[in-house]
Design a protein around this motif. Sequence first.
Motif, mmCIF file in Angstrom:
data_model
loop_
_atom_site.group_PDB
_atom_site.id
_atom_site.type_symbol
_atom_site.label_atom_id
_atom_site.label_comp_id
_atom_site.label_asym_id
_atom_site.label_seq_id
_atom_site.Cartn_x
_atom_site.Cartn_y
_atom_site.Cartn_z
ATOM 1 N N ARG A 169 -1.218 -4.092 7.116
ATOM 2 C CA ARG A 169 0.308 -4.223 7.260
ATOM 3 C C ARG A 169 0.724 -5.256 8.312
ATOM 4 N NH1 ARG A 169 0.976 1.707 5.735
ATOM 5 N NH2 ARG A 169 0.922 1.682 3.547
ATOM 6 N N GLU A 171 -5.074 5.053 4.134
ATOM 7 C CA GLU A 171 -3.906 4.742 4.790
ATOM 8 C C GLU A 171 -4.212 4.196 6.208
ATOM 9 O OE1 GLU A 171 -0.873 4.479 3.650
ATOM 10 O OE2 GLU A 171 0.464 4.742 5.289
ATOM 11 N N GLY A 174 0.766 -1.339 0.014
ATOM 12 C CA GLY A 174 0.175 -0.042 0.036
ATOM 13 C C GLY A 174 0.907 1.186 -0.131
ATOM 14 N N MET A 209 -2.970 0.620 7.569
ATOM 15 C CA MET A 209 -1.850 -0.002 8.718
ATOM 16 C C MET A 209 -2.102 -1.215 9.474
ATOM 17 S SD MET A 209 0.227 2.344 9.131
ATOM 18 C CE MET A 209 0.866 3.985 8.674
#
Lengths: 282, 257
Positions: free
Chosen positions: A98, A91, A70, A95
Amino acid sequence: MPTFAIRDAETLERRSSPDRPAVVFKHVSLAFDGKAILRDISFTLLPGHTKIILGASGSGKSTILKLILGLLKPDGGEIWIHGSRVDRMPEAEMMKVRNHLGMVFQEGALFDSLTVGENVGYKLYEETDMPLDDVRRRVEEVLGFVRLSEHIEKMPSELSGGQRRRVAIARAMAFKPPTLLYDEATTGLDPITATTIDEEIVKLRDIENVSSIVVTHQLRDAFFVATHEAIRLGDQIEISPADAKKCDEAEFIMLKDGVLIFEGNAAELRASTDPYVQTFLS
Amino acid sequence: MLGLLIEFSKSAVLAVQEYVQLQVATIRGVFSRPFYFHDVVEQFDAIGIGSLTVVLLTGFFTGAVLALQSGITLDQFGARPFVGRLISASMIKELGPVLTGLMLAGRIGSGIAAELGSMVVTDQINALRALGTDPVRKLVVPRVLAGFFMTPVLTVISDTVGILGGWIVAVYQLGVASSLYWTSITEALYLQDAWMGIIKPFILGYVIVTIGCYVGLGTKGGTQGVGRSTTNAVVAASVAVIAVDYFVTRVLITLLY
């Protein structure tokens, strides 16, 4: 084994369902300033399997990893990570996704103001509620896995290139992500050091059951990862040539100017009649 | 020519948009979790305590030279005993905030741009994001908080040593009586002056640090790019200190006097 909760996310066990593909690319395209970087890329990475992305410099290999993480957003197509569609994800939500992914950057990208131990335990110290003693134990465990236990208090600048890459691997695996991404992890290293990195990749895949995407243009390393397996024998881990079934779990992708021109296992790659593939392999 | 102008305008508008986006993300980061408290403490130390020496020296010598220069001018009117009045008004209202701002622009503006810039070109910022850390919360918020709160503290220290420097010159070189110097300082000071001297550094500190962070995070092109970012950050922050000082002074004069 210490347990920990990653902030704002469900547990790793629930997220990494074994029947869900780790990574799915569906007709992904990306262009910068009108120049196509990736065109209509589609592939699927199954849990515990390996994708090895080959291609010349500038062919878009590393861009695929940045799209998965990303760090870049595609112009078209869909990207799915462990069941979550991420190509349009904001975003803040990215997170959380991720937490599924560990990344080994090309030059390691270690935090040069932190010690080796702090680098490896970074995510556990900063982004989880894990007790400090447990973090320390996990850091020692993963540094032992990459055979760098004695360097825990050193700064990254005191390490050799190969050691820095191994610390980067330890950092990426410390929070037990189900998928690891390797961006040219062996580039610029001598063959012996490169083999130690390859062995770490194989060990993580076979012992820790981590899905892997390996970006490289080093054929020797690519074939080593694809054709070897790690087996635990008591306290020891042995690296040996893999059987045919295991070899099939490692698939190659060949990129040429942002276009996927080959997908298949090591034997199929060697047997390919595509002129570009043949030139690349020669 | 027109094409170049359009390109320049586009990039300027884009830069302003990105700078504003960084401000919004920073302010959001201050008031929401995760909050990296130990990084904030670390930055208070690095920006506050680390800048003490340069601020002390700048403040002291500014006050001293101001006493020397104003002594000569005031002599023409037989007003040498009022040198303290001039020093306190100049230091507290204008020279303290602006010179401290300029020193900080050079010291922390460049330091932040170089540090963040080298993190960008070595992929450390991408590594942070890959590890689930928002670089704005981890790197920008602590620096902005430290710049915002420590610049006024450093300015007050600079004002104090400036007045002390002026006192040394006034007493030992100009022969002004010590008691007269201190009396003239307090007589000339109004509450509005103190407010002006304390409000401005908050804004200047914020501007210096956000420019350093913005330029640093936008670094491109390897080590050469880091050098370019460092220079750009110092130039932009220094110009911004002077310009922002003018506009804030205008607003404060309207509001306070």
